[in-house]
Write a protein that holds these residues in place. Structure first.
Motif, PDB file in Angstrom:
ATOM      1  N   GLN A  92      38.148 -71.310 -34.577  1.00 54.96           N
ATOM      2  CA  GLN A  92      37.318 -71.799 -35.592  1.00 54.96           C
ATOM      3  C   GLN A  92      36.376 -70.652 -36.307  1.00 54.96           C
ATOM      4  O   GLN A  92      36.034 -69.773 -35.649  1.00 54.96           O
TER       5      GLN A  92
ATOM      6  N   ILE B  32      41.751 -74.780 -36.647  1.00 57.24           N
ATOM      7  CA  ILE B  32      43.006 -75.440 -36.536  1.00 57.24           C
ATOM      8  C   ILE B  32      42.846 -75.466 -34.777  1.00 57.24           C
ATOM      9  O   ILE B  32      42.304 -74.850 -34.027  1.00 57.24           O
TER      10      ILE B  32
ATOM     11  N   THR C 162      49.645 -80.088 -34.361  1.00 58.04           N
ATOM     12  CA  THR C 162      48.949 -78.875 -35.045  1.00 58.04           C
ATOM     13  C   THR C 162      48.030 -79.637 -35.933  1.00 58.04           C
ATOM     14  O   THR C 162      48.391 -80.203 -37.121  1.00 58.04           O
TER      15      THR C 162
ATOM     16  N   TYR D  20      44.517 -78.960 -38.813  1.00 63.63           N
ATOM     17  CA  TYR D  20      43.683 -78.064 -39.714  1.00 63.63           C
ATOM     18  C   TYR D  20      42.487 -79.195 -39.758  1.00 63.63           C
ATOM     19  O   TYR D  20      42.549 -80.102 -40.213  1.00 63.63           O
TER      20      TYR D  20
END
Length: 636
Positions: free
Chosen positions: A316, A330, A343, A345
């Motif tokens: 971050q 992420i 994953t 974001y």
């Protein structure tokens, strides 16, 4: 301050069906702060070291407890992860500045190790606001605290008893036994070693700890063996360092941890506990680029026997400007159960505004993960008499939403809270739930045969009363620069004030704003050093509360100026000083006959009478004192 102290916690739960009494923790303890040593009997909580588990017991405990017995002394580590609430409290838990939990908890025990954390984050803060008005801030980390003890410091704790739990009727004891303890010693400024052990009905455990200080950071190691149905082992290594990117005065910004367990059981008092076999690794790094920018990375690896491998990570970047913080990052989660890694974001937004002069604060936050949103408007209740507080809170995320409104009022003898709440799960067609409650806190303290009534919390306290000569006045206690006060005593009911910290000086300012004119109530500042649960009594005012004034002249009617003197009765002297015109003021006198003397051999002492009056400011008029001449001049 040595002495026996007794602490009890009891609760009543009232609902539509019944009124139920719940017994909380009852503990008697003896303190010897100079050693330091605290011996507790009753409901106790064991301290922790290494892989030693924290345990609540009905039994006996001996420990150094530097935090309470020598609060001004910093000795090193504190790995306690058990939060014990003696009364109802609101709890907010933040991770890296984002609130992950907010709500009210009833009295009881809560293990902070059960927080839903999985990525090695180490910036975890728990804010606690008790019904009595007391606040507490706790920090927690997944990483072992490897702070070195100061050289020569011995830290220890030992306990023995029956494990206890909070059941439907309060404290309940299990039909088994357990004993544990540890001792740590600071051999040098760079080496701390420790031993710990546990024994119970179903097994034993033995462990050791070592912390080394180097120019590059602190390295700690822990190891332990457990013996139950089979022999188990566990060992770990932790490293923490302040490296490039650390903020000014920041604690270590790089933390690494490795842990390996093979059939280890740290709860030998629980016959249902299963041995643990796993490998775990943690890493956390925070890079403070400048006043506006910082970045962090956290990762964890976990694999248990007959379980899926888990790999989690978060990176971050944050940008700050004034009261605003914007972040982007992420997250990565990989589990053998899933064919593909997850994953995500995310963006975060935080904004906070404080209007200190009005006591108001406004905060809002948003995280794109689950659309987690929060709006909080509050006015701080500073727990001064007559103060009011309020809080309005809205929370939303994809799975649920929650709204809360709360008001609080601090009276002299009690503190009140009223709260309404709505919550709804957004999964399915469930109806919203509503709740409303009113809570109050009041207390009575008894010390030296004197009873005080007010608001208090667990720990030492002060009973403050007025002298009968101030029966029509009000005593204000713990007065700040704005004239606000925490407690007040009337002529008929003494005040009760909690003392903040045991075994250190508590400085308390007092005031009697409506005392009679000329009344001298004595010192306006109290300095009290209490024990862990001691009660103290102060009486403000006395019979010697009058202020006498007058003018001294010689037998020729000339002023006796710029002279010192004493007003004497019963072997006690009150000093005074005359100005140019012979005017004097003497505080702290009581009605009676006095011998008035000047500090000169040229004037004879004289007897004066101070008669009681409607006012505490007594004008004695002009007093003539016989004086002799020297070198044809009056000696003044």
């Amino acid at each position: 301050m040595n002495g026996l102290n007794i602490s009890t916690a009891n609760y009543f739960e009232i609902n539509d069906q019944q009124i139920q009494y719940l017994r909380g923790e009852w503990t008697a303890f003896y303190d010897a702060p100079r050693l330091p040593l605290r011996v507790s009997l009753g409901d106790v909580t064991s301290a922790t070291s290494g892989f030693l588990s924290s345990l609540s017991l009905g039994g006996i405990a001996l420990f150094s407890d530097y935090a309470n017995l020598q609060p001004d002394r910093v000795i090193g580590p504190n790995n306690q992860q058990m939060l014990i609430l003696q009364e109802s409290a609101e709890i907010d838990i933040t991770v890296n500045g984002q609130v992950i939990y907010s709500g009210r908890q009833d009295a009881g025990r809560f293990n902070l190790a059960n927080l839903p954390l999985n990525n090695g984050a180490n910036d975890i803060i728990v804010y606690v606001r008790y019904l009595s008005g007391r606040t507490e801030t706790l920090t927690f980390s997944q990483f072992y605290n490897s702070t070195l003890l100061q050289e020569g410091i011995v830290n220890y704790a030992f306990s023995l008893g029956a494990p206890s739990i909070y059941g439907d009727e309060g404290i309940e004891y299990l039909s088994t036994w357990a004993a544990n303890g540890f001792i740590e010693y600071g051999f040098t400024s760079w080496l701390t070693l420790g031993l710990n052990a546990t024994a119970a009905e179903f097994g034993e455990g033995l462990g050791a700890t070592a912390t080394f200080g180097t120019d590059y950071g602190n390295l700690s190691s822990r190891a332990a063996l457990s013996n139950g149905d089979e022999l188990g082992s566990i060992y770990a290594f932790n490293f923490e360092s302040t490296i490039v990117g650390a903020a000014v005065n920041q604690s270590p910004n790089l933390r690494l941890g490795l842990e390996f367990a093979d059939g280890f059981n740290n709860s030998p008092w629980d016959d249902t506990a299963l041995p643990q076999t796993y490998q775990r690794a943690l890493v956390n790094y925070i890079w403070t680029i400048n006043d506006a920018w910082d970045a962090s990375i956290s990762a964890s690896y976990y694999r248990a026997l007959l379980a899926d491998k888990q790999l989690n990570g978060t990176a971050q970047v944050n940008w700050r400007s004034g009261n605003m913080n914007v972040g982007a990052g992420i997250t990565y989660n990989n589990n053998d159960n899933f064919s593909n890694a997850d994953t995500q974001y995310f963006l975060t937004f935080d904004w906070y505004l404080s209007l200190a002069d009005k006591g108001l604060s406004l905060g809002t936050s948003y995280n794109t993960i689950d659309n987690r949103s929060r709006l909080d408007v509050s006015r701080i209740n500073n727990d001064r008499v007559g103060d009011m507080g309020m809080r309005a809170q809205l929370e939303y995320e994809d799975q649920r939403d929650r709204e809360l409104a709360q008001v609080s009022y601090t009276g002299n003898r009690a503190r009140w809270e009223a709260e309404v709440q709505r919550s709804q799960s957004n999964n399915g067609n469930s109806d919203a739930s509503y709740s409303a409650s009113i809570r109050g806190n009041t207390a009575i303290g008894i010390a030296g045969g004197h009873v005080g009534w007010g608001r208090a919390q667990l720990g030492p306290f002060l009973v403050a009363k007025l002298h009968p000569t101030l029966a029509e006045s009000e005593l204000q206690i713990e007065v700040n620069q704005s004239g606000q006060y925490t407690a007040a005593a009337s002529g008929s009911i003494p005040a009760l004030l909690p003392l903040d910290i045991a075994y250190t000086a508590n400085v308390i300012d007092i005031n009697v704003p409506n005392a009679p004119l000329g009344y001298d109530w004595g010192e306006s500042r109290l300095d009290i050093s209490p024990g862990a649960a001691t009660g103290h009594v102060v009486e403000v005012g006395s019979d010697s509360s009058y202020t006498a004034m007058g003018t001294l002249v010689n037998n020729n009617g000339e002023p006796l100026g710029y002279l010192q003197g004493d007003l004497i009765a019963n072997g006690q002297a009150l000093a005074f000083f005359t100005n140019k015109t012979g005017r004097f003021y003497i505080a702290g006198v009581s009605p009676g006959v006095y011998d008035m003397r000047l500090h000169t051999a040229l004037c004879q002492s004289m007897s004066v009478t101070i008669a009681p009056g409607d006012s505490n400011l007594i004008d004695m008029g002009t007093l003539s004192m016989t004086c002799t001449k020297e070198n044809d001049h009056e000696s003044h």
